[in-house]
Design a protein around this motif. Structure first.
Motif, PDB file in Angstrom:
ATOM      1  N   THR A  49       0.621  -1.159   0.438  1.00  0.00           N
ATOM      2  CA  THR A  49       0.230   0.396   0.164  1.00  0.00           C
ATOM      3  C   THR A  49       0.547   1.332   0.099  1.00  0.00           C
ATOM      4  N   LEU A  50       0.668   2.429  -0.452  1.00  0.00           N
ATOM      5  CA  LEU A  50       1.075   3.430  -0.368  1.00  0.00           C
ATOM      6  C   LEU A  50       0.433   4.339  -0.133  1.00  0.00           C
ATOM      7  N   ASP A  51       1.339   5.266   0.596  1.00  0.00           N
ATOM      8  CA  ASP A  51       1.014   6.528   2.129  1.00  0.00           C
ATOM      9  C   ASP A  51       0.339   7.684   0.860  1.00  0.00           C
ATOM     10  N   HIS A  52       0.652   7.527  -0.376  1.00  0.00           N
ATOM     11  CA  HIS A  52       0.424   9.128  -0.850  1.00  0.00           C
ATOM     12  C   HIS A  52       0.191   8.228  -3.020  1.00  0.00           C
ATOM     13  N   GLN A  53      -0.758   8.930  -3.153  1.00  0.00           N
ATOM     14  CA  GLN A  53      -1.122   8.214  -5.016  1.00  0.00           C
ATOM     15  C   GLN A  53      -0.052   9.578  -5.437  1.00  0.00           C
ATOM     16  N   PRO A  54       0.826   8.754  -6.312  1.00  0.00           N
ATOM     17  CA  PRO A  54       1.761   8.833  -7.030  1.00  0.00           C
ATOM     18  C   PRO A  54       1.301  10.068  -8.763  1.00  0.00           C
TER      19      PRO A  54
ATOM     20  N   PRO B 101     -10.025   8.132  -1.328  1.00  0.00           N
ATOM     21  CA  PRO B 101      -8.487   8.394  -0.674  1.00  0.00           C
ATOM     22  C   PRO B 101      -8.022   7.923   0.225  1.00  0.00           C
ATOM     23  N   GLY B 102      -6.754   7.940   0.469  1.00  0.00           N
ATOM     24  CA  GLY B 102      -5.970   7.153   1.062  1.00  0.00           C
ATOM     25  C   GLY B 102      -5.899   5.640   0.788  1.00  0.00           C
ATOM     26  N   ARG B 103      -6.406   5.296  -0.507  1.00  0.00           N
ATOM     27  CA  ARG B 103      -6.473   3.607  -0.665  1.00  0.00           C
ATOM     28  C   ARG B 103      -5.763   3.408  -1.861  1.00  0.00           C
ATOM     29  N   THR B 104      -5.079   3.311  -1.380  1.00  0.00           N
ATOM     30  CA  THR B 104      -3.625   3.030  -2.808  1.00  0.00           C
ATOM     31  C   THR B 104      -2.868   2.337  -2.530  1.00  0.00           C
ATOM     32  N   ALA B 105      -2.731   1.234  -3.454  1.00  0.00           N
ATOM     33  CA  ALA B 105      -1.935   0.034  -3.157  1.00  0.00           C
ATOM     34  C   ALA B 105      -1.083   0.117  -5.147  1.00  0.00           C
ATOM     35  N   ALA B 106       0.206  -0.117  -5.178  1.00  0.00           N
ATOM     36  CA  ALA B 106       1.001  -0.709  -5.848  1.00  0.00           C
ATOM     37  C   ALA B 106       1.284  -1.802  -6.086  1.00  0.00           C
ATOM     38  N   PHE B 107       1.114  -2.964  -7.524  1.00  0.00           N
ATOM     39  CA  PHE B 107       2.397  -4.048  -7.471  1.00  0.00           C
ATOM     40  C   PHE B 107       2.675  -4.291  -8.559  1.00  0.00           C
ATOM     41  N   PHE B 108       3.280  -5.352  -8.801  1.00  0.00           N
ATOM     42  CA  PHE B 108       4.363  -5.268  -9.606  1.00  0.00           C
ATOM     43  C   PHE B 108       4.063  -7.048 -10.020  1.00  0.00           C
ATOM     44  N   THR B 109       4.219  -7.118 -11.318  1.00  0.00           N
ATOM     45  CA  THR B 109       4.648  -9.146 -11.135  1.00  0.00           C
ATOM     46  C   THR B 109       5.914  -8.863 -12.642  1.00  0.00           C
ATOM     47  N   TRP B 110       6.257 -10.028 -12.181  1.00  0.00           N
ATOM     48  CA  TRP B 110       7.603  -9.831 -13.817  1.00  0.00           C
ATOM     49  C   TRP B 110       7.299 -11.660 -13.482  1.00  0.00           C
ATOM     50  N   GLY B 111       7.973 -12.104 -15.635  1.00  0.00           N
ATOM     51  CA  GLY B 111       8.334 -13.907 -15.301  1.00  0.00           C
ATOM     52  C   GLY B 111       9.550 -14.182 -14.979  1.00  0.00           C
ATOM     53  N   THR B 112      10.237 -14.414 -14.636  1.00  0.00           N
ATOM     54  CA  THR B 112      11.691 -14.935 -14.471  1.00  0.00           C
ATOM     55  C   THR B 112      11.985 -17.282 -15.052  1.00  0.00           C
ATOM     56  N   PRO B 113      12.948 -17.407 -14.740  1.00  0.00           N
ATOM     57  CA  PRO B 113      12.514 -19.121 -15.301  1.00  0.00           C
ATOM     58  C   PRO B 113      13.518 -19.043 -13.334  1.00  0.00           C
ATOM     59  N   ASP B 114      13.859 -18.415 -12.416  1.00  0.00           N
ATOM     60  CA  ASP B 114      13.811 -18.747 -10.991  1.00  0.00           C
ATOM     61  C   ASP B 114      14.324 -18.111 -10.344  1.00  0.00           C
ATOM     62  N   PRO B 115      12.997 -18.094  -9.764  1.00  0.00           N
ATOM     63  CA  PRO B 115      12.189 -17.303  -8.161  1.00  0.00           C
ATOM     64  C   PRO B 115      12.558 -17.516  -6.654  1.00  0.00           C
ATOM     65  N   ALA B 116      13.694 -18.679  -7.040  1.00  0.00           N
ATOM     66  CA  ALA B 116      14.168 -18.954  -5.965  1.00  0.00           C
ATOM     67  C   ALA B 116      15.378 -17.516  -5.652  1.00  0.00           C
ATOM     68  N   ALA B 117      15.984 -17.467  -7.643  1.00  0.00           N
ATOM     69  CA  ALA B 117      17.443 -16.767  -7.020  1.00  0.00           C
ATOM     70  C   ALA B 117      16.937 -15.086  -6.809  1.00  0.00           C
ATOM     71  N   GLU B 118      15.558 -14.672  -7.552  1.00  0.00           N
ATOM     72  CA  GLU B 118      15.020 -13.293  -7.299  1.00  0.00           C
ATOM     73  C   GLU B 118      14.224 -13.329  -5.876  1.00  0.00           C
ATOM     74  N   LEU B 119      14.182 -14.829  -5.200  1.00  0.00           N
ATOM     75  CA  LEU B 119      13.549 -14.477  -3.304  1.00  0.00           C
ATOM     76  C   LEU B 119      14.765 -13.798  -2.383  1.00  0.00           C
ATOM     77  N   ALA B 120      15.948 -14.514  -3.362  1.00  0.00           N
ATOM     78  CA  ALA B 120      17.384 -14.756  -2.221  1.00  0.00           C
ATOM     79  C   ALA B 120      17.930 -13.362  -2.109  1.00  0.00           C
ATOM     80  N   LYS B 121      17.479 -12.105  -3.136  1.00  0.00           N
ATOM     81  CA  LYS B 121      17.401 -10.934  -3.306  1.00  0.00           C
ATOM     82  C   LYS B 121      16.980 -10.208  -2.842  1.00  0.00           C
ATOM     83  N   ASP B 122      17.479  -8.260  -1.805  1.00  0.00           N
ATOM     84  CA  ASP B 122      16.499  -7.914  -1.318  1.00  0.00           C
ATOM     85  C   ASP B 122      15.543  -7.281  -2.416  1.00  0.00           C
ATOM     86  N   PRO B 123      14.118  -6.998  -1.904  1.00  0.00           N
ATOM     87  CA  PRO B 123      13.085  -6.812  -2.489  1.00  0.00           C
ATOM     88  C   PRO B 123      13.503  -5.313  -3.607  1.00  0.00           C
TER      89      PRO B 123
END
Ligand SMILES: Cc1cc2nc3c(=O)[nH]c(=O)nc-3n(C[C@H](O)[C@H](O)[C@H](O)COP(=O)(O)OP(=O)(O)OC[C@H]3O[C@@H](n4cnc5c(N)ncnc54)[C@H](O)[C@@H]3O)c2cc1C
Length: 385
Positions: free
Chosen positions: A185-190, A215-237
């Motif tokens: 969730t975001l505390d501001h509207q981009p 008002p005050g109800r904003t969320a952001a989400f990102f999805t992306w394809g990857t062959p190796d989710p475990a490698a992505e999970l090991a990273k800082d988000p």
């Protein structure tokens, strides 16, 4: 004698189960790892069996109060230029009269209001051991307490501890769909993101949405394809997000830099596939049992529906809990498997893997306002039956 249940997890599934079991005269106790109730979350569509179940449970008025009303969907190019808009009336027609657009936290809040003061919740606690015996189930908690109950419900999500302790390691049940998700969730509207709208930038393999439900109800989400989710999970988000989305000038790059370190939902998109949801007096519910993923758009609905019908089956067989659990599963499983299949099919729709997939996703959306296409899309997304 009054029957006792321990429910692990105070998310949508756990709160709905607590309410339903309380209503049929059981004494449920909720055990929640988080120190306090979660709020906010991402945007969810709520309809179908979940809506019907919420109506029967009397929580529909509280959900309708929080419903955003009609919300349009605008698709942009990465530089912010307009591609197309699905008007809010078309999105409403797609969702139907018996469909709601909510924050995940809205559903939890509506359920919590009914449970508060009636069902004890042990926050900041998890379970450490489970032992079944002919008359019940013995549960040990990490605060040193033990509870003897007639039923243990594992409503503790995708990475369920109950499932691990009773059914086996997560690797045996998790099916990664080759995508990652980050949501907050975001505390501001981009700047540039209109209110009361979903604004999406998508390109091959990547999707980024700002959703505002008022008002005050904003969320952001990102999805992306990857062959190796475990490698992505090991990273800082934030590092992982920056690597994938840094060159999307419209809002993404600036937003990622400003994200707080905590409070970000970051995980691989994974389903849970298990050939049984109960073992004696232990049952899995919600994402812990059947996670259909955000690609199915039905996890919250199914969590509420599953919790409500669990109560119905337990009420009909009060003296044979294991048999009630098996009958409940037989009733619900076809719907869960249908939604899982939809989730797998839809993974290409969220972050299209090729130009052709992008076209296949965009064409029906561009034409969505035409009534026959609205009906077709509704059927494809299984919103209307
Ligand atoms: C970005 C996104 C978009 C989505 N969109 C939709 C949508 O449009 N429509 C829809 O219907 N669904 C949607 N979903 C799915 C939906 O949110 C989930 O299916 C639903 O919230 C699952 O609820 P749950 O209670 O089973 O699990 P969770 O929400 O994961 O709750 C589990 C609870 O258990 C607690 N817990 C975990 N481990 C332990 C432990 N060891 N001990 C004690 N407590 C523990 C957690 O803190 C949490 O409170 C979406 C999901 C995501 C990520």
């Amino acid at each position: 004698m009054v029957k006792r249940a321990v429910i692990v997890g105070a998310g949508i599934a756990g709160l709905a189960a607590a309410l339903r079991l309380h209503r049929i005269g059981w004494e449920p106790v909720l055990v929640e790892r988080a120190p306090a109730r979660r709020t906010g979350g991402y945007v969810v569509a709520f309809f179908g069996r979940g809506y019907d179940a919420a109506e029967r449970m009397g929580v529909l008025p509280a959900l309708r109060e929080r419903h955003s009303g009609p919300v349009g969907m605008t698709y942009l190019k990465p530089d912010g230029r307009h591609r197309y808009t699905v008007p809010s009336r078309t999105v409403s027609a797609l969702l139907g009269e018996r469909g709601l657009t909510l924050m995940r936290g809205d559903i939890e809040a509506a359920l919590y209001e009914q449970v508060d003061g009636r069902v004890p919740i042990r926050f900041g606690t998890t379970l450490t051991a489970v032992r079944q015996h002919p008359g019940g189930v013995h549960i040990e908690l990490d605060d040193g307490a033990t509870i003897d109950a007639d039923l243990l419900v594992g409503a503790d999500g995708l990475h369920s501890k109950v499932r691990e302790l009773v059914f086996g390691p997560e690797e045996g049940f998790r099916r990664d769909l080759g995508h990652m998700i980050a949501a907050t969730t975001l505390d501001h509207q981009p700047p540039g993101a209109p209110e009361h709208a979903f604004t999406t930038v998508s390109r091959i393999g990547h999707l980024f949405t700002i959703a505002n439900l008022g008002p005050g109800r904003t969320a952001a989400f990102f999805t992306w394809g990857t062959p190796d989710p475990a490698a992505e999970l090991a990273k800082d988000p934030r590092q992982a997000l920056a690597e994938v989305f840094h060159d999307i000038p419209w809002t993404a790059a600036g937003l990622i830099a400003s994200l707080p370190a905590g409070g970000l939902y970051y995980d691989s998109v994974s389903q849970i596939v298990s050939d049984r949801w109960s073992e004696g007096r232990v049952v899995l519910l919600g994402d812990a049992a059947w996670c259909v993923t955000l690609f199915a758009g039905y996890g919250s609905s199914l969590a509420v529906a599953g919790a409500e019908s669990l109560g119905t089956f337990l009420e009909s067989r009060p003296d044979d809990v294991p048999a009630a659990l098996r009958a409940w599963e037989a009733d619900l499983r076809p719907e869960a498997e249908k939604r899982q299949a939809l989730g797998r099919r839809n993974s290409g729709t969220h972050s299209p893997a090729s130009r052709l997939d992008l076209l296949k996703r965009d064409l029906p959306l561009r034409l969505a306002a035409l009534p026959p296409v609205t009906r077709l899309l509704g059927r494809r997304l299984r919103i209307h039956g």
